[in-house]
Design a protein around this motif. Structure first.
Motif, PDB file in Angstrom:
ATOM      1  N   SER A   1       0.825  -1.217   0.000  1.00 53.30           N
ATOM      2  CA  SER A   1       0.000   0.000   0.000  1.00 53.30           C
ATOM      3  C   SER A   1       0.862   1.271   0.000  1.00 53.30           C
ATOM      4  N   ASP A   2       2.168   1.116   0.212  1.00 52.90           N
ATOM      5  CA  ASP A   2       3.085   2.276   0.219  1.00 52.90           C
ATOM      6  C   ASP A   2       3.711   2.531  -1.152  1.00 52.90           C
ATOM      7  N   ILE A   3       3.231   1.844  -2.181  1.00 54.24           N
ATOM      8  CA  ILE A   3       3.905   1.885  -3.478  1.00 54.24           C
ATOM      9  C   ILE A   3       4.084   3.322  -4.019  1.00 54.24           C
ATOM     10  N   ASP A   4       3.090   4.178  -3.873  1.00 55.91           N
ATOM     11  CA  ASP A   4       3.219   5.529  -4.454  1.00 55.91           C
ATOM     12  C   ASP A   4       4.340   6.311  -3.771  1.00 55.91           C
ATOM     13  N   ASP A   5       4.427   6.192  -2.455  1.00 57.60           N
ATOM     14  CA  ASP A   5       5.510   6.881  -1.736  1.00 57.60           C
ATOM     15  C   ASP A   5       6.859   6.247  -2.072  1.00 57.60           C
ATOM     16  N   PHE A   6       6.901   4.938  -2.159  1.00 64.39           N
ATOM     17  CA  PHE A   6       8.139   4.220  -2.514  1.00 64.39           C
ATOM     18  C   PHE A   6       8.676   4.700  -3.873  1.00 64.39           C
ATOM     19  N   MET A   7       7.753   4.878  -4.836  1.00 67.17           N
ATOM     20  CA  MET A   7       8.184   5.239  -6.198  1.00 67.17           C
ATOM     21  C   MET A   7       8.824   6.626  -6.246  1.00 67.17           C
ATOM     22  N   VAL A   8       8.518   7.476  -5.262  1.00 66.12           N
ATOM     23  CA  VAL A   8       9.098   8.830  -5.269  1.00 66.12           C
ATOM     24  C   VAL A   8      10.621   8.747  -5.178  1.00 66.12           C
ATOM     25  N   TRP A   9      11.147   7.956  -4.230  1.00 65.28           N
ATOM     26  CA  TRP A   9      12.614   7.886  -4.148  1.00 65.28           C
ATOM     27  C   TRP A   9      13.193   6.849  -5.106  1.00 65.28           C
ATOM     28  N   ALA A  10      12.422   5.791  -5.397  1.00 64.90           N
ATOM     29  CA  ALA A  10      12.970   4.708  -6.231  1.00 64.90           C
ATOM     30  C   ALA A  10      13.160   5.126  -7.697  1.00 64.90           C
ATOM     31  N   THR A  11      12.488   6.203  -8.107  1.00 63.86           N
ATOM     32  CA  THR A  11      12.605   6.649  -9.508  1.00 63.86           C
ATOM     33  C   THR A  11      13.560   7.840  -9.642  1.00 63.86           C
ATOM     34  N   ASP A  12      14.189   8.245  -8.547  1.00 63.51           N
ATOM     35  CA  ASP A  12      14.971   9.494  -8.516  1.00 63.51           C
ATOM     36  C   ASP A  12      16.462   9.200  -8.769  1.00 63.51           C
ATOM     37  N   GLU A  13      16.971   9.731  -9.881  1.00 63.73           N
ATOM     38  CA  GLU A  13      18.389   9.488 -10.249  1.00 63.73           C
ATOM     39  C   GLU A  13      19.369   9.996  -9.194  1.00 63.73           C
ATOM     40  N   LYS A  14      19.007  11.069  -8.509  1.00 63.34           N
ATOM     41  CA  LYS A  14      19.909  11.607  -7.472  1.00 63.34           C
ATOM     42  C   LYS A  14      20.056  10.581  -6.337  1.00 63.34           C
TER      43      LYS A  14
END
Ligand SMILES: CC(C)(COP(=O)(O)OP(=O)(O)OC[C@H]1O[C@@H](n2cnc3c(N)ncnc32)[C@H](O)[C@@H]1OP(=O)(O)O)[C@@H](O)C(=O)NCCC(=O)NCCS
Length: 191
Positions: free
Chosen positions: A34-47
Motif C-alpha cells: 500500500s506504500d507503493i506511491d511513496d516508494f516510487m518517489v525515491w525509487a525513480t529518482d536518479e539523485k
C-alpha cells in the motif's frame, strides 16, 4: 513503532518538510504494497540511486515486485516515515554461519528531504534497536562509496567508526569503486 523528534534545519533544496511545529517526527515501520506511491518517489529518482547498485525504477510494477519479493520477506527492512508516509527506507541485512556476528546497514531517503538530519536520526534509531532485536549481532557495518560524503557523515554522526578504505572493492554500475568501511559494535557507547 519507534518515534523521534527531528529538529528543523535549514533546507539545502529550498523545500520544507511541512507542518507548523518546531519539530517534525520521524518513525520507522514496516513497508508494504500500500506504500507503493511513496516508494516510487525515491525509487525513480536518479539523485537517490547514484551510489546505489540499482538503476531508477521505471514502472510501478517493478516497484510492486521489489516490495513483494525483497521487502516483505526481508528480516529487517523499515520505512522511514514522516507522519505515517514513507520518505525513505533503512535496512539491516543479516549474515549467517560464521558471519552471523555481523550485519550490513543500508539506507535511502527521498532527495526532497536531504540535509535535515533525518538519515542521521534514522541510523541512530536502528543502532539503538538492532542489537536488542538480534542478540547474536556484535557488529553493524556499512560500506560507502568514497565519493558519497553525505553518507559517510551520516555514519560518523551516528557513532560509527571509520575503519579504512577498501580499494577497488565493489562494482558500481560497471566500474570498480573504492569503498569506505564503517562499523558500530554492540559494545560501543551510543549517544
Ligand atoms: C546519504 C543520505 C542518506 C543522507 O541523508 P540526509 O538525511 O540528507 O543526511 P543528514 O541530513 O542526516 O546529514 C548528516 C550530515 O551529512 C551532511 N551531508 C548530507 N548530505 C551531504 C552531501 N551531499 N555533501 C556533504 N555533506 C552532506 C549534512 O550536512 C550533515 O552534516 P552536518 O550536520 O555536520 O552539517 C541521502 O543523501 C541519500 O539518501 N542519498 C542517496 C542514497 C545513498 O547514498 N544511500 C547511502 C548508501 S551507502
Amino acid at each position: 513503532m519507534q518515534q523521534i523528534q527531528v529538529p528543523r534545519k535549514p533546507d539545502h533544496n529550498g523545500t520544507d518538510i511541512g507542518g507548523d511545529h518546531e519539530f517534525q517526527r520521524i518513525s520507522l515501520r514496516l513497508l508494504d504494497l500500500s506504500d507503493i506511491d511513496d516508494f516510487m518517489v525515491w525509487a525513480t529518482d536518479e539523485k537517490v540511486t547514484r551510489f546505489c547498485t540499482w538503476e531508477p525504477y521505471t514502472s510501478r510494477e517493478e516497484g510492486m515486485n521489489f516490495i513483494n519479493d525483497k521487502v516483505i520477506p526481508h528480516p529487517w527492512f523499515r520505512a522511514i516515515c514522516l507522519g505515517d508516509r514513507p520518505i525513505g527506507a533503512i535496512s539491516v541485512t543479516a549474515n549467517s554461519g560464521n558471519d552471523r556476528c555481523r550485519g550490513e546497514l543500508g539506507y535511502v531517503l527521498g532527495s526532497k528531504y536531504w540535509g535535515k538530519g533525518i538519515a542521521t536520526q534514522a541510523v541512530k534509531m536502528v543502532a539503538k534497536t538492532i542489537f536488542k532485536d538480534w542478540p547474536q549481532l556484535e557488529r553493524l557495518e556499512a560500506l560507502v562509496d568514497v565519493e558519497n560524503v553525505g553518507s559517510q557523515r551520516v555514519l560518523e554522526k551516528g557513532g560509527f567508526q571509520r575503519e579504512g578504505v577498501l580499494r577497488k572493492y565493489f562494482l558500481l554500475k560497471g566500474k570498480s569503486r573504492d569503498m569506505v568501511i564503517f562499523s558500530l559494535l554492540s559494545t560501543d557507547s551510543q549517544s
